[in-house]
Motif scaffolding. Structure first.
Motif, PDB file in Angstrom:
ATOM      1  N   GLU A   2      28.412 -21.088 -35.654  1.00  0.00           N
ATOM      2  CA  GLU A   2      28.722 -21.741 -34.756  1.00  0.00           C
ATOM      3  C   GLU A   2      28.802 -23.349 -34.854  1.00  0.00           C
ATOM      4  OE1 GLU A   2      25.469 -21.241 -31.872  1.00  0.00           O
ATOM      5  OE2 GLU A   2      25.609 -19.310 -32.284  1.00  0.00           O
ATOM      6  N   LEU A   3      29.953 -23.655 -34.097  1.00  0.00           N
ATOM      7  CA  LEU A   3      30.021 -25.383 -34.090  1.00  0.00           C
ATOM      8  C   LEU A   3      29.020 -26.086 -33.998  1.00  0.00           C
ATOM      9  CD1 LEU A   3      33.538 -25.862 -32.130  1.00  0.00           C
ATOM     10  CD2 LEU A   3      33.257 -25.761 -34.528  1.00  0.00           C
ATOM     11  N   ARG A   4      28.006 -25.716 -33.254  1.00  0.00           N
ATOM     12  CA  ARG A   4      26.644 -26.600 -33.002  1.00  0.00           C
ATOM     13  C   ARG A   4      25.760 -26.508 -34.526  1.00  0.00           C
ATOM     14  NH1 ARG A   4      22.225 -23.549 -29.362  1.00  0.00           N
ATOM     15  NH2 ARG A   4      22.469 -21.633 -30.114  1.00  0.00           N
ATOM     16  N   GLN A   5      26.050 -25.470 -35.130  1.00  0.00           N
ATOM     17  CA  GLN A   5      25.269 -25.189 -36.131  1.00  0.00           C
ATOM     18  C   GLN A   5      25.870 -26.269 -37.337  1.00  0.00           C
ATOM     19  OE1 GLN A   5      25.702 -21.120 -37.087  1.00  0.00           O
ATOM     20  NE2 GLN A   5      23.887 -20.713 -36.065  1.00  0.00           N
ATOM     21  N   LEU A   6      27.166 -26.267 -37.495  1.00  0.00           N
ATOM     22  CA  LEU A   6      27.864 -27.176 -38.476  1.00  0.00           C
ATOM     23  C   LEU A   6      27.597 -28.712 -37.748  1.00  0.00           C
ATOM     24  CD1 LEU A   6      31.393 -25.587 -38.882  1.00  0.00           C
ATOM     25  CD2 LEU A   6      29.320 -25.258 -40.433  1.00  0.00           C
ATOM     26  N   ARG A   7      27.668 -28.911 -36.637  1.00  0.00           N
ATOM     27  CA  ARG A   7      27.338 -30.359 -36.125  1.00  0.00           C
ATOM     28  C   ARG A   7      25.703 -30.920 -36.486  1.00  0.00           C
ATOM     29  NH1 ARG A   7      29.501 -29.558 -31.698  1.00  0.00           N
ATOM     30  NH2 ARG A   7      31.530 -30.810 -32.157  1.00  0.00           N
ATOM     31  N   TYR A   8      24.841 -29.794 -36.362  1.00  0.00           N
ATOM     32  CA  TYR A   8      23.623 -30.334 -36.566  1.00  0.00           C
ATOM     33  C   TYR A   8      23.613 -30.421 -38.149  1.00  0.00           C
ATOM     34  CZ  TYR A   8      22.326 -28.759 -31.962  1.00  0.00           C
ATOM     35  OH  TYR A   8      22.109 -28.410 -30.628  1.00  0.00           O
ATOM     36  N   PHE A   9      23.958 -29.644 -38.938  1.00  0.00           N
ATOM     37  CA  PHE A   9      24.077 -29.814 -40.310  1.00  0.00           C
ATOM     38  C   PHE A   9      24.444 -31.041 -40.846  1.00  0.00           C
ATOM     39  CE2 PHE A   9      27.043 -29.022 -44.037  1.00  0.00           C
ATOM     40  CZ  PHE A   9      26.176 -29.346 -45.088  1.00  0.00           C
ATOM     41  N   VAL A  10      25.678 -31.499 -40.268  1.00  0.00           N
ATOM     42  CA  VAL A  10      26.424 -32.859 -40.488  1.00  0.00           C
ATOM     43  C   VAL A  10      25.402 -33.702 -40.130  1.00  0.00           C
ATOM     44  CG1 VAL A  10      28.248 -34.429 -39.977  1.00  0.00           C
ATOM     45  CG2 VAL A  10      28.554 -31.842 -40.502  1.00  0.00           C
ATOM     46  N   ASP A  23      17.206 -37.302 -33.213  1.00  0.00           N
ATOM     47  CA  ASP A  23      17.179 -38.313 -32.171  1.00  0.00           C
ATOM     48  C   ASP A  23      18.836 -38.621 -31.783  1.00  0.00           C
ATOM     49  OD1 ASP A  23      14.475 -38.525 -32.094  1.00  0.00           O
ATOM     50  OD2 ASP A  23      14.240 -40.096 -33.597  1.00  0.00           O
ATOM     51  N   SER A  24      19.582 -38.766 -33.059  1.00  0.00           N
ATOM     52  CA  SER A  24      20.978 -39.082 -32.719  1.00  0.00           C
ATOM     53  C   SER A  24      21.677 -38.057 -31.844  1.00  0.00           C
ATOM     54  CB  SER A  24      21.588 -39.037 -33.952  1.00  0.00           C
ATOM     55  OG  SER A  24      21.777 -37.804 -34.672  1.00  0.00           O
ATOM     56  N   LEU A  25      21.246 -36.893 -31.889  1.00  0.00           N
ATOM     57  CA  LEU A  25      21.921 -35.790 -31.009  1.00  0.00           C
ATOM     58  C   LEU A  25      21.278 -35.699 -29.571  1.00  0.00           C
ATOM     59  CD1 LEU A  25      21.995 -33.052 -33.751  1.00  0.00           C
ATOM     60  CD2 LEU A  25      23.925 -34.161 -32.754  1.00  0.00           C
ATOM     61  N   GLY A  26      20.186 -36.293 -29.560  1.00  0.00           N
ATOM     62  CA  GLY A  26      19.377 -36.169 -28.159  1.00  0.00           C
ATOM     63  C   GLY A  26      18.747 -34.988 -27.951  1.00  0.00           C
ATOM     64  N   ILE A  27      18.346 -34.337 -28.822  1.00  0.00           N
ATOM     65  CA  ILE A  27      17.789 -32.920 -28.697  1.00  0.00           C
ATOM     66  C   ILE A  27      16.246 -33.101 -29.601  1.00  0.00           C
ATOM     67  CG2 ILE A  27      19.675 -31.654 -28.244  1.00  0.00           C
ATOM     68  CD1 ILE A  27      19.565 -30.732 -31.163  1.00  0.00           C
ATOM     69  N   VAL A  28      15.669 -31.955 -29.461  1.00  0.00           N
ATOM     70  CA  VAL A  28      14.156 -31.772 -30.193  1.00  0.00           C
ATOM     71  C   VAL A  28      14.284 -31.324 -31.442  1.00  0.00           C
ATOM     72  CG1 VAL A  28      12.793 -31.348 -28.019  1.00  0.00           C
ATOM     73  CG2 VAL A  28      13.894 -29.478 -29.381  1.00  0.00           C
ATOM     74  N   GLN A  29      13.591 -31.799 -32.498  1.00  0.00           N
ATOM     75  CA  GLN A  29      13.710 -31.553 -33.872  1.00  0.00           C
ATOM     76  C   GLN A  29      13.526 -29.974 -34.221  1.00  0.00           C
ATOM     77  OE1 GLN A  29      11.185 -33.885 -36.482  1.00  0.00           O
ATOM     78  NE2 GLN A  29      11.514 -32.176 -38.157  1.00  0.00           N
ATOM     79  N   SER A  30      13.030 -29.446 -33.407  1.00  0.00           N
ATOM     80  CA  SER A  30      12.779 -28.071 -33.725  1.00  0.00           C
ATOM     81  C   SER A  30      14.100 -27.214 -33.645  1.00  0.00           C
ATOM     82  CB  SER A  30      11.906 -27.352 -32.806  1.00  0.00           C
ATOM     83  OG  SER A  30      12.312 -27.409 -31.597  1.00  0.00           O
ATOM     84  N   ALA A  31      14.779 -27.710 -32.518  1.00  0.00           N
ATOM     85  CA  ALA A  31      16.165 -27.133 -32.504  1.00  0.00           C
ATOM     86  C   ALA A  31      17.027 -27.243 -33.456  1.00  0.00           C
ATOM     87  CB  ALA A  31      16.720 -27.446 -30.757  1.00  0.00           C
ATOM     88  N   GLN A  35      18.751 -24.288 -35.915  1.00  0.00           N
ATOM     89  CA  GLN A  35      19.936 -23.874 -36.124  1.00  0.00           C
ATOM     90  C   GLN A  35      20.446 -24.102 -37.581  1.00  0.00           C
ATOM     91  OE1 GLN A  35      21.942 -22.520 -34.082  1.00  0.00           O
ATOM     92  NE2 GLN A  35      20.042 -22.300 -32.557  1.00  0.00           N
ATOM     93  N   VAL A  36      20.124 -25.019 -38.283  1.00  0.00           N
ATOM     94  CA  VAL A  36      20.360 -25.235 -39.777  1.00  0.00           C
ATOM     95  C   VAL A  36      19.835 -24.162 -40.545  1.00  0.00           C
ATOM     96  CG1 VAL A  36      19.823 -26.757 -41.897  1.00  0.00           C
ATOM     97  CG2 VAL A  36      20.393 -27.684 -39.691  1.00  0.00           C
ATOM     98  N   ARG A  37      18.579 -23.607 -40.407  1.00  0.00           N
ATOM     99  CA  ARG A  37      18.075 -22.345 -40.999  1.00  0.00           C
ATOM    100  C   ARG A  37      19.018 -21.169 -40.841  1.00  0.00           C
ATOM    101  NH1 ARG A  37      13.722 -23.430 -43.861  1.00  0.00           N
ATOM    102  NH2 ARG A  37      12.197 -24.902 -43.450  1.00  0.00           N
TER     103      ARG A  37
END
Length: 296
Positions: A2-10, A23-31, A35-37
């Motif tokens: 998914e695009l969001r997985q790539l966005r989180y990875f970057v 913090d930069s994405l405005g979401i919780v760390q667990s999310a 998604q990266v895993r």
């Protein structure tokens, strides 16, 4: 993937950790971690070395990062283009123009153009009947037609602009002394009128104007061929006659011919469009049309 997985990875790669990425994405760390895993499992690769103090890219992560950025940039460009297409600031307008006056078409094309070249206009030069058929069949987005055309089903006609009509008479005829002429003035003079098969809208317009003026139909003169040939014939003929025309590439300056504006009647140019809500490219054309419709 998914695009969001790539966005989180970057984001993790650029921020140097999962917490800062969250913090930069405005979401919780667990999310972010989840998604990266998930991305790593789908790819069969470990992308980060997760240390106690810092998170760094593995060799596989370093190799994947430029491609992930390219994919995300392409997705952003796709979203931007889709918004421009929906708003009419980008796209292709397939337009059927009329022949002359050229400055109207040029003015319209300049108003439609922009610096990004994201909006393009493709002109299709075909006869009026063919323009309407292509519009009806979805091969044109809009078309200009003159006179009083019969719109096929599913097509609407919007008035675009009006052009004056001109009468050409022999320079030595008494009517040439007048600054403007009326149909009543010309009622007894043989008319060289374009034959209907050659230009049905204009032929019908002239005959309708004569009928509306109550002058009936003036005697028919010799056959109209081209404007240049017809003007030459009017200038040299022993018997006076006249013809009616609209400006295409400027008013002719012909020896032995006086060109005078026809008082009152004008030639209407219509914009033929599909019935129903206008598409984005058509909305852009309609917004540009009022200024282009005024005589430069």
């Amino acid at each position: 993937m998914e695009l969001r997985q790539l966005r989180y990875f970057v984001a993790v790669a650029e921020q140097g950790g999962f917490g800062r990425a969250a913090d930069s994405l405005g979401i919780v760390q667990s999310a972010v971690s989840t998604q990266v895993r998930r991305l790593e499992r789908q790819l069969g690769l470990v992308l980060f070395d997760r240390g106690a103090r810092q998170t760094v890219l593995t060799a596989h992560g370093e190799a994947l990062l430029p491609q992930a950025r390219t994919v995300l940039e392409a997705a952003d460009r796709t979203r931007t283009l889709a918004a421009e297409l929906a708003g009419g600031s980008a796209g292709l307008l397939r337009l059927g123009p009329v022949r002359g006056p050229g400055e109207r078409t040029n003015q319209l094309l300049h108003r439609l153009a922009d610096d990004t070249a994201a909006f393009r206009v493709a002109l299709r030069h075909v006869p009026a009947a063919e323009r309407l058929r292509l519009l009806r069949d979805g091969e044109l987005d809009a078309a200009f037609v003159r006179g009083e055309p019969l719109a096929p089903p599913g097509v609407s006609l919007l008035e675009a602009w009006q052009d004056p009509l001109y009468a050409a008479v022999p320079a030595g005829h008494p009517l040439a002394a007048r600054p403007a002429l009326t149909l009543a003035d010309l009622a007894e003079l043989p008319l060289r009128l374009v034959e209907r098969p050659a230009n049905p809208p204009f032929h019908d317009l002239v005959t309708d104007l004569l009928r509306a003026a109550g002058s009936g139909r003036p005697p028919l003169g010799p056959r109209f061929t081209t404007l240049t040939e017809t003007l030459a014939a009017i200038a040299s003929a022993a018997e006076p006659s006249w013809t009616l025309f609209y400006e295409v590439t400027g008013l002719p300056d012909f020896p032995g011919i006086a060109v005078r504006p026809l008082a009152g009647p004008a030639l209407t140019t219509w914009l033929a469009v599909p019935e129903g809500p206008p598409a984005p490219v058509l909305r852009r054309l309609l917004a540009a049309l009022p200024a282009a419709g005024s005589r430069p």
